[in-house]
Design a protein around this motif. Sequence first.
Motif, mmCIF file in Angstrom:
data_model
loop_
_atom_site.group_PDB
_atom_site.id
_atom_site.type_symbol
_atom_site.label_atom_id
_atom_site.label_comp_id
_atom_site.label_asym_id
_atom_site.label_seq_id
_atom_site.Cartn_x
_atom_site.Cartn_y
_atom_site.Cartn_z
ATOM 1 N N THR A 765 40.337 65.393 37.323
ATOM 2 C CA THR A 765 40.295 64.029 36.810
ATOM 3 C C THR A 765 39.514 63.984 35.495
ATOM 4 O O THR A 765 38.739 64.888 35.185
ATOM 5 C CB THR A 765 39.627 63.082 37.823
ATOM 6 O OG1 THR A 765 38.306 63.561 38.098
ATOM 7 C CG2 THR A 765 40.412 63.015 39.114
ATOM 8 N N THR A 766 39.718 62.900 34.735
ATOM 9 C CA THR A 766 39.030 62.742 33.450
ATOM 10 C C THR A 766 38.300 61.408 33.392
ATOM 11 O O THR A 766 38.503 60.529 34.244
ATOM 12 C CB THR A 766 40.019 62.824 32.275
ATOM 13 O OG1 THR A 766 40.898 61.679 32.332
ATOM 14 C CG2 THR A 766 40.837 64.092 32.339
ATOM 15 N N PHE A 771 37.489 62.607 42.670
ATOM 16 C CA PHE A 771 38.422 62.788 43.793
ATOM 17 C C PHE A 771 37.677 63.440 44.943
ATOM 18 O O PHE A 771 37.017 64.473 44.773
ATOM 19 C CB PHE A 771 39.608 63.659 43.366
ATOM 20 C CG PHE A 771 40.569 63.953 44.487
ATOM 21 C CD1 PHE A 771 41.461 62.993 44.931
ATOM 22 C CD2 PHE A 771 40.573 65.201 45.107
ATOM 23 C CE1 PHE A 771 42.349 63.262 45.960
ATOM 24 C CE2 PHE A 771 41.462 65.478 46.137
ATOM 25 C CZ PHE A 771 42.349 64.508 46.569
ATOM 26 N N SER A 772 37.777 62.831 46.135
ATOM 27 C CA SER A 772 37.112 63.388 47.310
ATOM 28 C C SER A 772 37.816 62.901 48.562
ATOM 29 O O SER A 772 38.167 61.712 48.674
ATOM 30 C CB SER A 772 35.639 62.952 47.349
ATOM 31 O OG SER A 772 34.993 63.449 48.505
ATOM 32 N N ASN A 773 38.058 63.851 49.490
ATOM 33 C CA ASN A 773 38.674 63.523 50.782
ATOM 34 C C ASN A 773 39.984 62.749 50.624
ATOM 35 O O ASN A 773 40.268 61.812 51.374
ATOM 36 C CB ASN A 773 37.695 62.724 51.649
ATOM 37 C CG ASN A 773 36.449 63.519 51.989
ATOM 38 O OD1 ASN A 773 36.522 64.734 52.244
ATOM 39 N ND2 ASN A 773 35.300 62.855 51.985
ATOM 40 N N GLY A 774 40.760 63.169 49.632
ATOM 41 C CA GLY A 774 42.080 62.575 49.455
ATOM 42 C C GLY A 774 42.092 61.258 48.714
ATOM 43 O O GLY A 774 43.144 60.637 48.565
ATOM 44 N N LYS A 775 40.910 60.795 48.228
ATOM 45 C CA LYS A 775 40.861 59.495 47.572
ATOM 46 C C LYS A 775 40.242 59.598 46.182
ATOM 47 O O LYS A 775 39.353 60.412 45.939
ATOM 48 C CB LYS A 775 40.070 58.500 48.421
ATOM 49 C CG LYS A 775 40.761 58.146 49.734
ATOM 50 C CD LYS A 775 40.021 57.056 50.480
ATOM 51 C CE LYS A 775 40.780 56.648 51.751
ATOM 52 N NZ LYS A 775 40.092 55.556 52.474
ATOM 53 N N LEU A 776 40.708 58.727 45.294
ATOM 54 C CA LEU A 776 40.167 58.611 43.950
ATOM 55 C C LEU A 776 39.137 57.488 43.922
ATOM 56 O O LEU A 776 39.310 56.452 44.580
ATOM 57 C CB LEU A 776 41.275 58.299 42.948
ATOM 58 C CG LEU A 776 42.343 59.378 42.731
ATOM 59 C CD1 LEU A 776 43.499 58.805 41.919
ATOM 60 C CD2 LEU A 776 41.750 60.594 42.035
ATOM 61 N N LYS A 791 41.494 54.262 30.294
ATOM 62 C CA LYS A 791 42.561 55.103 30.809
ATOM 63 C C LYS A 791 42.014 56.488 31.140
ATOM 64 O O LYS A 791 41.283 57.087 30.357
ATOM 65 C CB LYS A 791 43.702 55.210 29.800
ATOM 66 C CG LYS A 791 44.466 53.913 29.620
ATOM 67 C CD LYS A 791 45.643 54.070 28.675
ATOM 68 C CE LYS A 791 46.402 52.746 28.548
ATOM 69 N NZ LYS A 791 47.563 52.854 27.629
ATOM 70 N N ALA A 792 42.374 56.961 32.314
ATOM 71 C CA ALA A 792 41.972 58.297 32.760
ATOM 72 C C ALA A 792 43.213 59.037 33.218
ATOM 73 O O ALA A 792 44.294 58.451 33.397
ATOM 74 C CB ALA A 792 40.949 58.201 33.892
ATOM 75 N N LYS A 793 43.066 60.338 33.432
ATOM 76 C CA LYS A 793 44.184 61.150 33.897
ATOM 77 C C LYS A 793 43.831 61.839 35.209
ATOM 78 O O LYS A 793 42.678 62.199 35.454
ATOM 79 C CB LYS A 793 44.561 62.201 32.847
ATOM 80 C CG LYS A 793 45.249 61.647 31.616
ATOM 81 C CD LYS A 793 45.676 62.761 30.669
ATOM 82 C CE LYS A 793 46.394 62.186 29.453
ATOM 83 N NZ LYS A 793 46.813 63.257 28.508
ATOM 84 N N LYS A 807 49.307 62.172 36.186
ATOM 85 C CA LYS A 807 49.443 60.722 36.336
ATOM 86 C C LYS A 807 48.354 60.029 35.529
ATOM 87 O O LYS A 807 47.203 60.474 35.507
ATOM 88 C CB LYS A 807 49.323 60.309 37.809
ATOM 89 C CG LYS A 807 50.504 60.667 38.659
ATOM 90 C CD LYS A 807 51.719 59.821 38.321
ATOM 91 C CE LYS A 807 52.917 60.185 39.167
ATOM 92 N NZ LYS A 807 54.098 59.353 38.848
ATOM 93 N N GLU A 808 48.736 58.935 34.880
ATOM 94 C CA GLU A 808 47.753 58.135 34.161
ATOM 95 C C GLU A 808 47.199 57.073 35.095
ATOM 96 O O GLU A 808 47.944 56.451 35.873
ATOM 97 C CB GLU A 808 48.392 57.469 32.943
ATOM 98 C CG GLU A 808 47.403 56.671 32.097
ATOM 99 C CD GLU A 808 48.044 56.068 30.867
ATOM 100 O OE1 GLU A 808 47.972 56.698 29.795
ATOM 101 O OE2 GLU A 808 48.621 54.967 31.002
ATOM 102 N N VAL A 809 45.908 56.846 35.034
ATOM 103 C CA VAL A 809 45.247 55.849 35.866
ATOM 104 C C VAL A 809 44.518 54.871 34.957
ATOM 105 O O VAL A 809 43.778 55.286 34.058
ATOM 106 C CB VAL A 809 44.250 56.500 36.845
ATOM 107 C CG1 VAL A 809 43.564 55.432 37.689
ATOM 108 C CG2 VAL A 809 44.956 57.521 37.725
ATOM 109 N N VAL A 810 44.738 53.595 35.182
ATOM 110 C CA VAL A 810 44.031 52.562 34.422
ATOM 111 C C VAL A 810 42.876 52.054 35.284
ATOM 112 O O VAL A 810 43.066 51.654 36.437
ATOM 113 C CB VAL A 810 44.970 51.398 34.053
ATOM 114 C CG1 VAL A 810 44.188 50.288 33.339
ATOM 115 C CG2 VAL A 810 46.114 51.887 33.181
#
Length: 943
Positions: A765-766, A771-776, A791-793, A807-810
Amino acid sequence: MVFSMFATVVAAEELDTQAKFDILKEAGIFEGMPDGSAGLDQEMTRAQFAVVIYRIFEAIGQPLADAPASFNDVADTHWAVKEIGAVQNAGYMEGRGKGKFDPSAPVKKQELVKVVSVILGLELDPSASVSGKASPWAQPYLAAAEKAGLIQPQDDYTVNAPRGYLVDVTYSAYQQLQSAIKVTATAKQTGAKKVEVKFSKPIDDSKATFVVKNGLAERTVDKYTVSDDKKTVVLELTTKLQSADSTVTIKGVESEDIVANFTAEQERVAQVKFKSDKLALSVGANNLPNYTEAKVGYQILNQFGEEVSNVGGNLVFQAAKATAQATANNGVLTIKTSETAPFYVGETVVINGYLHLGTYAVTVNETLTVGQPATVDSVEIKGLYHPENKEINTNSTFSDYVLLIEVKDQYGNKLDAKQFNAGAFVTVSNPGIFQVPAKDPAVDNQGPEKDQVGIPLADPVITPGFEGTNIIRITTLSGKQYTYNVEVKKAATVQKITLLPPSEVIAANDGTVKIPFVAEDQFGNEVKKYSDLVGKITLSPDKKQKGTDGLELKQDYVTKEAYIELTLPAFDPNQQIAVPYPIMAWVNGTSSSSQLTLSIEKPWYPESIVGLTSDVSATLAVNATTEIKADYVKVKDNYGRDKKLSDLFKDGYKVVVSVADGTEDVIGLSAPAELSGANDTIKVTAKQKGSDRIKVQLFHNNELVYSYESFVFTVVDSNGIVEYAVEDVPKMSNKANREVELKVVGKRSNGTTVALPVSAYTVTTTNGLTFSNGKLSANGIENGFDNGELKAKVVVTILATGDRIEKEVVVSNATLVPATIELKDANGLKASDGVVKGSVADLLKGNGVIQNVFGTLKIKDQFGFEMNAANKDEGAAAIGQFTATVVNIDDVDDKATKLTVNGNGGDANTVTVTGLETGDSFTVIFTSKASGVSISVRVVAEE
């Protein structure tokens, strides 16, 4: 502008030419002759025809662009120069050679047809021809028009076209152009809770639905009003708009939704306004004017000119008169002065006032003239009101009906019931139909919003009363009269009842069941309302008399309809055969009765398990997991009815899961692999490639009842997966407790989705995303936001293949506010379909009705998470951050105990409800002060 979508012209409705002319004239396309006639047999010049074409496009809201006419015979001063230039520029009409338009020449049929064919975009065949006489250049256009049904074949197209022919062809073109143009809409806010939508052409409002989105919140449309021309709709919302970019989405008008954008602004106080330019003297002893006190009504208005409620702030008035003291209360300014400096009629008084609202103030400065005491001057009768819109009849409870009125004095100020009673009296023409109170007939707080003056009706002088028309006459002391006719019909009486068998089997241990029935009045109409049936029918066996079992007429307090409930006798668990149970109903005072023998079958019991729900993943990758919970197990009883496994645990039932072959080599089950409590979970872990069939067995007191063995887990390794995918990540919040699951799945060649373990991939992640235990999680990100977003990736690397999926994450740092509100069961109250039901005791317990109902709200923020006001950053979900407005009160017995709302419209934690009793109901609207999102909840007090 060519409407090329037309290959075939739909035939115009069967109208004669005169009727078509009238429609085109109404639309502003044609004009009549000087003598008023249509002149259908006369000819039309080319200039006149150009004007008709120009007006068609004006009428459909697509005006042609202005352009100069380039013909040497059309001067700048020609009466039709603008229209000729526009149709020439659009390519619809041409000259006749040598730079001439020939504006005064009659238009010919073939010229007319060509122009309309071009406008409609008819498909041309250059080689096509018609049988009638026509110029070579006109043949393709005439053939296309005949083929499309625009015109009927003619013997000669070179002749001049009479106006009637022009009307027929133009009407068809006009109809097609109208239908071709999509409806567009614009919207603007016209009130704190009003939005005006204007359409480009008339709509069919019977098919239209409106959705208003105000920022993040969807606003509920309470009602809407459509203009006579069907081109304007005014939406009235249940809650006030907040400042935000907003939209109105209109569905059902076009094949695609129509969206109109507007900018909403929060209501603000804009003006303090006096209702009159007169200061009315008060009434003193012996009904004489009191020259030391005068009053005037005032309003606090918003920017839309609407009266504002719950203003707050500090409102102060000052009167420029010696010894005068001004006091404002409930919309009335009272000015008192000493006897040494009294008011006199005709005196002018300067009044200054200001309303301080924290960040700004609103001022008023007016000169008012002292006048005589206010008296009833006009009465506007609004109509007869009943909270359930019941039609009045001879069997009605007359006190439930109120004649709503609006009373004003000679200065235009509204008067209350006390002032009306002092200045008018009310009579009826026939007290044998109904009466009105003899003393103080008017009362305040009437109508759907409890904000109007009303005159309640009273029972007739004899019982039962007569049917007929009764005239209510209001007479003011000045002699003005106002009348209102009330037609009282003869009451429908129950004449017939028919009991019907239930649609499902009745098992001995069902407890209670509803018995369908149909009751009819003397006109053959179905009678459903509880109030129309209670005391009118007798049921046997009677539960109230028998005490243990039997029939009882009950009321659905939401619909106010009646239903018959059968309480079954105590059952014998050893019953093996059906037991007959006769029931009967009859209409009191008639010979009408209905008998039915019910069959009470042996008790039901859980008989089988028929599968697992799709919540259990059947295909897993090695090391992936899934869960089996009680709600995921499908159970049916011996009558094929669905039963919830969690409801069976208390009776000694449980479910045990095992691998059918006894060896957990493909999958593993957590121990103990059984479900015996509502919160139990069995974890399934994929061990190696292969398939395992499992047993899902139902036990009762440790004895096997049923074994379901048709569920198969399939475990695949990376070779069985042909592609990998990562689901899009929704916009995330940087606040706590807002983790989002990162869903990474595999897909087999047959399209089956495979659940992957977290160990099957790595995640990078950026920009502070973790990310931990399957969750962001974005919690803790504080910097790098631009206009509230960052914006993060997320880069997922599949270990088996090396595939990288990005994937891009806002991420948003927006304050958490309520965005959606649902209902849930809570505080002993049951919630569904916008209705919260509970006993009076459950509604009143603890902190009271409003707070208990508020507890049934499932409030979610703009990121889809349920909010908990106790958590940091989630305080907007607290009850004090909502307002509560109670409307549509249905008080079943306001004579014995009156349902009263205190602090209505204020903060929800300050609004109280007293006088609640069984059968009462009301609607409470909770509105978030942070986002403006609201929910309307119907509250029903049941037994």
